[in-house]
Write an enzyme that holds these catalytic residues in place. Structure first.
Site, PDB file in Angstrom:
ATOM      1  N   ARG A   1       0.807  -1.227   0.000  1.00  0.00           N
ATOM      2  CA  ARG A   1       0.000   0.000   0.000  1.00  0.00           C
ATOM      3  C   ARG A   1       0.835   1.269   0.000  1.00  0.00           C
ATOM      4  NH1 ARG A   1      -2.777  -3.930   1.842  1.00  0.00           N
ATOM      5  NH2 ARG A   1      -0.868  -4.376   2.950  1.00  0.00           N
ATOM      6  N   THR A   2       1.815   1.324   0.893  1.00  0.00           N
ATOM      7  CA  THR A   2       2.567   2.576   1.032  1.00  0.00           C
ATOM      8  C   THR A   2       3.299   2.883  -0.268  1.00  0.00           C
ATOM      9  OG1 THR A   2       2.827   2.080   3.373  1.00  0.00           O
ATOM     10  CG2 THR A   2       4.248   3.791   2.472  1.00  0.00           C
TER      11      THR A   2
ATOM     12  N   LYS B   1      26.447  -3.960  -1.046  1.00  0.00           N
ATOM     13  CA  LYS B   1      27.908  -3.883  -1.182  1.00  0.00           C
ATOM     14  C   LYS B   1      28.540  -3.184   0.016  1.00  0.00           C
ATOM     15  CE  LYS B   1      27.442  -3.222  -6.176  1.00  0.00           C
ATOM     16  NZ  LYS B   1      27.652  -2.253  -7.252  1.00  0.00           N
TER      17      LYS B   1
ATOM     18  N   ARG C   1      11.677   3.630   3.265  1.00  0.00           N
ATOM     19  CA  ARG C   1      11.293   2.625   4.277  1.00  0.00           C
ATOM     20  C   ARG C   1      12.533   1.824   4.627  1.00  0.00           C
ATOM     21  NH1 ARG C   1       6.073  -1.186   4.319  1.00  0.00           N
ATOM     22  NH2 ARG C   1       5.262   0.832   4.968  1.00  0.00           N
TER      23      ARG C   1
ATOM     24  N   HIS D   1       5.560   5.412  11.526  1.00  0.00           N
ATOM     25  CA  HIS D   1       5.041   5.342  10.161  1.00  0.00           C
ATOM     26  C   HIS D   1       4.133   6.570  10.010  1.00  0.00           C
ATOM     27  CE1 HIS D   1       3.727   3.944   6.400  1.00  0.00           C
ATOM     28  NE2 HIS D   1       3.413   2.691   6.680  1.00  0.00           N
TER      29      HIS D   1
HETATM   30  N1  ASP Z   1       1.672  -1.896   6.724  1.00  0.00           N
HETATM   31  C1  ASP Z   1       1.902  -1.451   8.086  1.00  0.00           C
HETATM   32  C2  ASP Z   1       3.374  -1.142   8.310  1.00  0.00           C
HETATM   33  O1  ASP Z   1       4.135  -1.123   7.377  1.00  0.00           O
HETATM   34  C3  ASP Z   1       1.343  -2.386   9.096  1.00  0.00           C
HETATM   35  C4  ASP Z   1       1.893  -3.778   9.136  1.00  0.00           C
HETATM   36  O2  ASP Z   1       2.830  -4.111   8.409  1.00  0.00           O
HETATM   37  O3  ASP Z   1       1.371  -4.573   9.918  1.00  0.00           O
HETATM   38  O4  ASP Z   1       3.760  -0.893   9.428  1.00  0.00           O
END
Ligand code: ASP
Length: 312
Positions: free
Chosen positions: A61-62, A91, A112, A140
Protein backbone atom coordinates in the site's frame (compact mmCIF):
# COMPACT_ATOMS: atom_id res chain seq x y z
CA UNK A 1 16.49 16.91 16.95
CA UNK A 2 19.37 18.48 15.02
CA UNK A 3 17.60 18.20 11.68
CA UNK A 4 15.56 21.16 10.48
CA UNK A 5 12.25 19.56 9.72
CA UNK A 6 10.35 22.63 8.67
CA UNK A 7 11.25 25.67 6.67
CA UNK A 8 9.03 28.52 7.83
CA UNK A 9 5.44 27.33 7.65
CA UNK A 10 6.28 24.67 5.13
CA UNK A 11 6.94 21.07 5.86
CA UNK A 12 10.38 19.95 4.81
CA UNK A 13 11.03 16.37 5.89
CA UNK A 14 8.39 14.13 7.43
CA UNK A 15 10.11 11.64 9.73
CA UNK A 16 8.01 11.63 12.91
CA UNK A 17 4.32 12.33 13.32
CA UNK A 18 4.79 14.58 16.36
CA UNK A 19 6.40 17.24 14.15
CA UNK A 20 3.03 17.96 12.50
CA UNK A 21 1.12 20.87 14.02
CA UNK A 22 -2.66 21.10 14.07
CA UNK A 23 -2.38 23.81 11.43
CA UNK A 24 -0.31 21.62 9.11
CA UNK A 25 -2.67 18.71 9.69
CA UNK A 26 -5.66 20.84 8.74
CA UNK A 27 -3.86 21.99 5.62
CA UNK A 28 -2.90 18.45 4.56
CA UNK A 29 -6.46 17.20 5.16
CA UNK A 30 -7.91 20.05 3.15
CA UNK A 31 -5.57 19.32 0.25
CA UNK A 32 -6.42 15.61 0.49
CA UNK A 33 -10.13 16.50 0.34
CA UNK A 34 -9.45 18.48 -2.83
CA UNK A 35 -7.42 15.64 -4.36
CA UNK A 36 -10.20 13.21 -3.56
CA UNK A 37 -13.04 15.42 -4.80
CA UNK A 38 -11.45 16.40 -8.11
CA UNK A 39 -8.41 14.25 -8.87
CA UNK A 40 -8.18 15.52 -12.44
CA UNK A 41 -7.80 19.14 -11.39
CA UNK A 42 -4.57 18.24 -9.60
CA UNK A 43 -3.12 16.42 -12.62
CA UNK A 44 0.07 18.01 -13.85
CA UNK A 45 0.82 19.91 -10.63
CA UNK A 46 4.09 18.05 -10.12
CA UNK A 47 5.07 17.76 -13.75
CA UNK A 48 8.83 17.45 -14.19
CA UNK A 49 9.34 16.34 -10.57
CA UNK A 50 10.86 13.00 -9.68
CA UNK A 51 10.19 10.88 -6.59
CA UNK A 52 12.63 8.18 -5.50
CA UNK A 53 11.17 5.32 -3.46
CA UNK A 54 13.86 3.51 -1.46
CA UNK A 55 12.29 0.48 0.16
CA UNK A 56 14.51 -1.69 2.35
CA UNK A 57 11.47 -3.56 3.73
CA UNK A 58 8.39 -5.05 2.02
CA UNK A 59 5.43 -2.84 1.17
CA UNK A 60 2.29 -2.88 -0.96
CA UNK A 61 0.00 0.00 0.00
CA UNK A 62 2.57 2.58 1.03
CA UNK A 63 4.80 2.06 -1.98
CA UNK A 64 2.03 1.86 -4.57
CA UNK A 65 -0.08 4.70 -3.14
CA UNK A 66 2.94 7.01 -3.13
CA UNK A 67 3.72 6.03 -6.71
CA UNK A 68 0.12 6.30 -7.85
CA UNK A 69 -0.16 9.69 -6.13
CA UNK A 70 2.99 11.02 -7.77
CA UNK A 71 1.91 9.76 -11.20
CA UNK A 72 -1.56 11.26 -10.81
CA UNK A 73 0.04 14.61 -10.01
CA UNK A 74 2.02 14.40 -13.25
CA UNK A 75 5.36 13.56 -11.62
CA UNK A 76 7.54 10.56 -12.21
CA UNK A 77 8.85 7.87 -9.93
CA UNK A 78 11.80 5.55 -9.69
CA UNK A 79 13.05 3.38 -6.91
CA UNK A 80 14.35 0.21 -5.54
CA UNK A 81 12.42 -2.52 -3.77
CA UNK A 82 14.24 -4.91 -1.49
CA UNK A 83 17.00 -2.30 -1.31
CA UNK A 84 19.01 -4.25 1.28
CA UNK A 85 19.63 -6.90 -1.35
CA UNK A 86 19.38 -4.98 -4.61
CA UNK A 87 20.86 -1.55 -3.94
CA UNK A 88 24.47 -0.76 -3.10
CA UNK A 89 23.57 -1.44 0.56
CA UNK A 90 24.37 -5.04 -0.37
CA UNK A 91 27.91 -3.88 -1.18
CA UNK A 92 28.23 -2.12 2.16
CA UNK A 93 27.18 1.42 1.24
CA UNK A 94 25.84 3.41 4.18
CA UNK A 95 22.32 4.80 4.15
CA UNK A 96 23.79 8.31 4.35
CA UNK A 97 25.86 7.80 1.20
CA UNK A 98 22.90 6.36 -0.68
CA UNK A 99 20.80 9.38 0.29
CA UNK A 100 23.53 11.80 -0.81
CA UNK A 101 23.67 10.08 -4.20
CA UNK A 102 19.91 9.97 -4.72
CA UNK A 103 19.83 13.70 -3.85
CA UNK A 104 21.42 14.23 -7.25
CA UNK A 105 18.63 12.39 -9.05
CA UNK A 106 15.35 13.03 -7.23
CA UNK A 107 13.29 15.92 -5.84
CA UNK A 108 11.84 13.89 -2.96
CA UNK A 109 12.83 10.60 -1.34
CA UNK A 110 10.34 8.18 0.22
CA UNK A 111 12.24 5.85 2.52
CA UNK A 112 11.29 2.62 4.28
CA UNK A 113 14.05 1.11 6.36
CA UNK A 114 14.27 -1.59 9.05
CA UNK A 115 16.30 0.52 11.51
CA UNK A 116 14.52 2.79 13.99
CA UNK A 117 15.76 6.34 13.44
CA UNK A 118 16.79 5.72 9.81
CA UNK A 119 14.54 8.50 8.49
CA UNK A 120 16.15 11.06 10.82
CA UNK A 121 19.60 9.91 9.70
CA UNK A 122 18.56 10.32 6.08
CA UNK A 123 17.04 13.77 6.73
CA UNK A 124 20.26 14.92 8.42
CA UNK A 125 22.20 14.54 5.16
CA UNK A 126 19.50 15.26 2.59
CA UNK A 127 18.87 18.50 0.72
CA UNK A 128 15.66 17.12 -0.77
CA UNK A 129 12.66 16.23 1.40
CA UNK A 130 12.75 12.82 3.09
CA UNK A 131 9.37 11.24 3.76
CA UNK A 132 9.49 8.28 6.09
CA UNK A 133 7.49 5.30 4.89
CA UNK A 134 8.29 3.43 8.12
CA UNK A 135 11.47 2.95 10.12
CA UNK A 136 11.48 -0.51 11.68
CA UNK A 137 9.61 -0.53 15.00
CA UNK A 138 9.83 3.26 15.12
CA UNK A 139 7.18 5.22 13.29
CA UNK A 140 5.04 5.34 10.16
CA UNK A 141 3.93 8.99 10.01
CA UNK A 142 2.13 8.92 6.65
CA UNK A 143 0.07 5.96 7.85
CA UNK A 144 -0.90 7.99 10.92
CA UNK A 145 -1.88 10.88 8.66
CA UNK A 146 -4.22 8.71 6.63
CA UNK A 147 -5.52 7.09 9.81
CA UNK A 148 -6.42 10.41 11.42
CA UNK A 149 -7.92 11.61 8.13
CA UNK A 150 -10.01 8.42 8.03
CA UNK A 151 -11.18 8.83 11.64
CA UNK A 152 -12.25 12.39 10.85
CA UNK A 153 -14.10 11.15 7.81
CA UNK A 154 -15.74 8.12 9.37
CA UNK A 155 -16.50 9.35 12.89
CA UNK A 156 -16.98 12.99 11.97
CA UNK A 157 -14.69 14.44 14.63
CA UNK A 158 -11.25 14.09 16.19
CA UNK A 159 -11.64 16.01 19.42
CA UNK A 160 -13.18 13.71 22.00
CA UNK A 161 -12.71 10.56 19.97
CA UNK A 162 -12.30 7.23 21.80
CA UNK A 163 -9.90 4.83 20.11
CA UNK A 164 -8.95 1.27 21.09
CA UNK A 165 -5.58 0.15 19.73
CA UNK A 166 -5.42 -3.62 19.60
CA UNK A 167 -2.72 -6.20 18.88
CA UNK A 168 1.02 -5.73 18.65
CA UNK A 169 1.46 -2.30 20.19
CA UNK A 170 5.15 -2.75 21.04
CA UNK A 171 6.41 -3.56 17.55
CA UNK A 172 3.73 -1.87 15.48
CA UNK A 173 4.95 1.47 14.20
CA UNK A 174 1.50 2.55 13.00
CA UNK A 175 -0.01 2.69 16.48
CA UNK A 176 2.98 4.62 17.77
CA UNK A 177 2.66 7.30 15.10
CA UNK A 178 -1.11 7.35 15.51
CA UNK A 179 -0.83 7.89 19.27
CA UNK A 180 1.49 10.86 18.69
CA UNK A 181 -0.91 12.42 16.19
CA UNK A 182 -4.06 11.84 18.23
CA UNK A 183 -2.32 13.51 21.18
CA UNK A 184 -2.66 16.78 19.21
CA UNK A 185 -6.45 16.71 19.65
CA UNK A 186 -8.56 17.55 22.68
CA UNK A 187 -10.18 15.04 25.06
CA UNK A 188 -9.01 12.02 23.11
CA UNK A 189 -9.16 8.72 25.00
CA UNK A 190 -6.92 5.81 24.09
CA UNK A 191 -7.38 2.22 25.23
CA UNK A 192 -4.54 -0.22 24.67
CA UNK A 193 -5.50 -3.89 24.32
CA UNK A 194 -2.44 -6.08 23.83
CA UNK A 195 -0.85 -9.26 25.10
CA UNK A 196 1.51 -8.12 27.93
CA UNK A 197 4.57 -9.21 25.91
CA UNK A 198 3.74 -6.64 23.23
CA UNK A 199 2.17 -3.87 25.33
CA UNK A 200 2.45 -0.24 24.25
CA UNK A 201 5.95 1.02 25.03
CA UNK A 202 6.68 3.45 27.86
CA UNK A 203 7.93 6.28 25.63
CA UNK A 204 4.45 6.66 24.13
CA UNK A 205 2.74 6.43 27.52
CA UNK A 206 5.07 9.13 28.87
CA UNK A 207 4.35 11.34 25.85
CA UNK A 208 0.60 10.94 26.37
CA UNK A 209 0.96 11.78 30.08
CA UNK A 210 2.96 14.91 29.24
CA UNK A 211 0.22 16.01 26.85
CA UNK A 212 -2.65 15.24 29.21
CA UNK A 213 -4.10 12.47 27.03
CA UNK A 214 -6.16 9.90 28.91
CA UNK A 215 -5.07 6.31 28.28
CA UNK A 216 -5.62 2.93 29.89
CA UNK A 217 -4.66 -0.68 29.36
CA UNK A 218 -7.41 -3.29 29.32
CA UNK A 219 -6.97 -7.03 28.84
CA UNK A 220 -10.55 -7.88 27.88
CA UNK A 221 -11.42 -6.71 24.37
CA UNK A 222 -15.10 -7.58 24.87
CA UNK A 223 -15.36 -4.95 27.59
CA UNK A 224 -13.76 -2.29 25.39
CA UNK A 225 -15.71 -2.89 22.16
CA UNK A 226 -19.01 -1.25 23.22
CA UNK A 227 -17.18 1.79 24.63
CA UNK A 228 -15.20 3.14 21.67
CA UNK A 229 -15.66 5.00 18.39
CA UNK A 230 -12.77 3.27 16.63
CA UNK A 231 -11.20 -0.14 16.99
CA UNK A 232 -7.76 0.03 15.43
CA UNK A 233 -6.73 -3.60 15.00
CA UNK A 234 -3.12 -4.50 14.14
CA UNK A 235 -1.14 -7.50 12.97
CA UNK A 236 1.32 -9.25 15.28
CA UNK A 237 4.58 -8.15 13.63
CA UNK A 238 6.08 -11.58 13.03
CA UNK A 239 9.21 -10.15 11.40
CA UNK A 240 10.20 -8.40 14.66
CA UNK A 241 10.26 -11.63 16.71
CA UNK A 242 13.51 -13.51 17.15
CA UNK A 243 11.87 -16.92 17.50
CA UNK A 244 8.69 -18.62 16.33
CA UNK A 245 7.70 -19.64 19.85
CA UNK A 246 7.40 -16.10 21.22
CA UNK A 247 5.44 -15.11 18.11
CA UNK A 248 3.02 -18.02 18.59
CA UNK A 249 2.57 -17.09 22.25
CA UNK A 250 0.90 -13.79 21.33
CA UNK A 251 -0.62 -14.56 17.93
CA UNK A 252 -4.38 -14.95 17.62
CA UNK A 253 -5.07 -13.57 21.09
CA UNK A 254 -7.34 -10.74 19.94
CA UNK A 255 -9.49 -11.27 16.86
CA UNK A 256 -12.12 -9.05 15.30
CA UNK A 257 -14.81 -11.39 14.00
CA UNK A 258 -18.58 -11.37 13.69
CA UNK A 259 -19.00 -11.92 17.43
CA UNK A 260 -16.79 -8.90 18.15
CA UNK A 261 -18.79 -6.83 15.65
CA UNK A 262 -21.97 -7.60 17.59
CA UNK A 263 -20.45 -5.90 20.62
CA UNK A 264 -19.33 -2.83 18.69
CA UNK A 265 -21.57 0.25 18.67
CA UNK A 266 -23.59 0.77 15.46
CA UNK A 267 -21.77 4.05 14.78
CA UNK A 268 -18.27 2.77 15.55
CA UNK A 269 -15.75 1.67 12.91
CA UNK A 270 -13.03 -0.93 12.56
CA UNK A 271 -9.71 0.19 11.09
CA UNK A 272 -6.55 -1.77 10.29
CA UNK A 273 -3.39 -0.57 8.55
CA UNK A 274 -3.22 -3.90 6.69
CA UNK A 275 -1.93 -6.43 5.74
CA UNK A 276 -4.03 -8.69 7.96
CA UNK A 277 -3.18 -12.24 8.89
CA UNK A 278 -5.66 -13.88 11.26
CA UNK A 279 -6.58 -11.01 13.59
CA UNK A 280 -9.35 -9.67 11.32
CA UNK A 281 -11.87 -12.14 9.96
CA UNK A 282 -12.73 -11.52 6.27
CA UNK A 283 -16.38 -12.17 7.22
CA UNK A 284 -16.33 -8.70 8.76
CA UNK A 285 -15.56 -7.06 5.38
CA UNK A 286 -19.19 -6.72 4.32
CA UNK A 287 -20.16 -4.89 7.53
CA UNK A 288 -20.50 -1.16 6.77
CA UNK A 289 -18.45 -0.44 9.90
CA UNK A 290 -15.43 -2.15 8.32
CA UNK A 291 -13.52 0.95 7.28
CA UNK A 292 -10.12 -0.55 6.40
CA UNK A 293 -10.45 -0.60 2.62
CA UNK A 294 -11.74 2.97 2.62
CA UNK A 295 -8.80 3.78 4.93
CA UNK A 296 -6.31 2.30 2.44
CA UNK A 297 -7.87 4.31 -0.40
CA UNK A 298 -7.55 7.49 1.62
CA UNK A 299 -3.82 6.77 1.75
CA UNK A 300 -3.32 7.79 -1.84
CA UNK A 301 -5.06 11.15 -1.41
CA UNK A 302 -3.15 11.92 1.76
CA UNK A 303 0.14 11.07 0.07
CA UNK A 304 -0.80 13.20 -2.94
CA UNK A 305 -1.48 16.10 -0.58
CA UNK A 306 1.83 15.53 1.18
CA UNK A 307 3.88 15.32 -2.03
CA UNK A 308 2.16 18.45 -3.27
CA UNK A 309 2.97 20.22 -0.01
CA UNK A 310 6.66 19.33 0.18
CA UNK A 311 7.29 19.91 -3.53
CA UNK A 312 5.33 23.06 -4.30
N1 ASP B 1 1.67 -1.90 6.72
C1 ASP B 1 1.90 -1.45 8.09
C2 ASP B 1 3.37 -1.14 8.31
O1 ASP B 1 4.14 -1.12 7.38
C3 ASP B 1 1.34 -2.39 9.10
C4 ASP B 1 1.89 -3.78 9.14
O2 ASP B 1 2.83 -4.11 8.41
O3 ASP B 1 1.37 -4.57 9.92
O4 ASP B 1 3.76 -0.89 9.43
Amino acid sequence: MAVSLRSRARLRHLVQSQQLSRQLLDEIFQRADEMRASPHRAAGRLQGRVMAALFYEPSTRTRLSFEAGMLRLGGQTMGTDNALAFSSAAKGETLEDTIRIVNGYADVIVLRHPAEGAAERAAAVSDVPIISAGDGRGQHPTQALLDVYTIKDEVGRLDGVKVAMVGDLANGRTVRSLAYLLAKYREVELTFVAPPQVAMRDDIKAHLDRHGVRWREVGDLDVVLPQVDVVYQTRIQKERFTDEESYRAVKGRYVIDLAAMRRLRPDAVVMHPLPRVDELDPEVDSDPRAAYFRQARNGMHIRMALLDMVLS
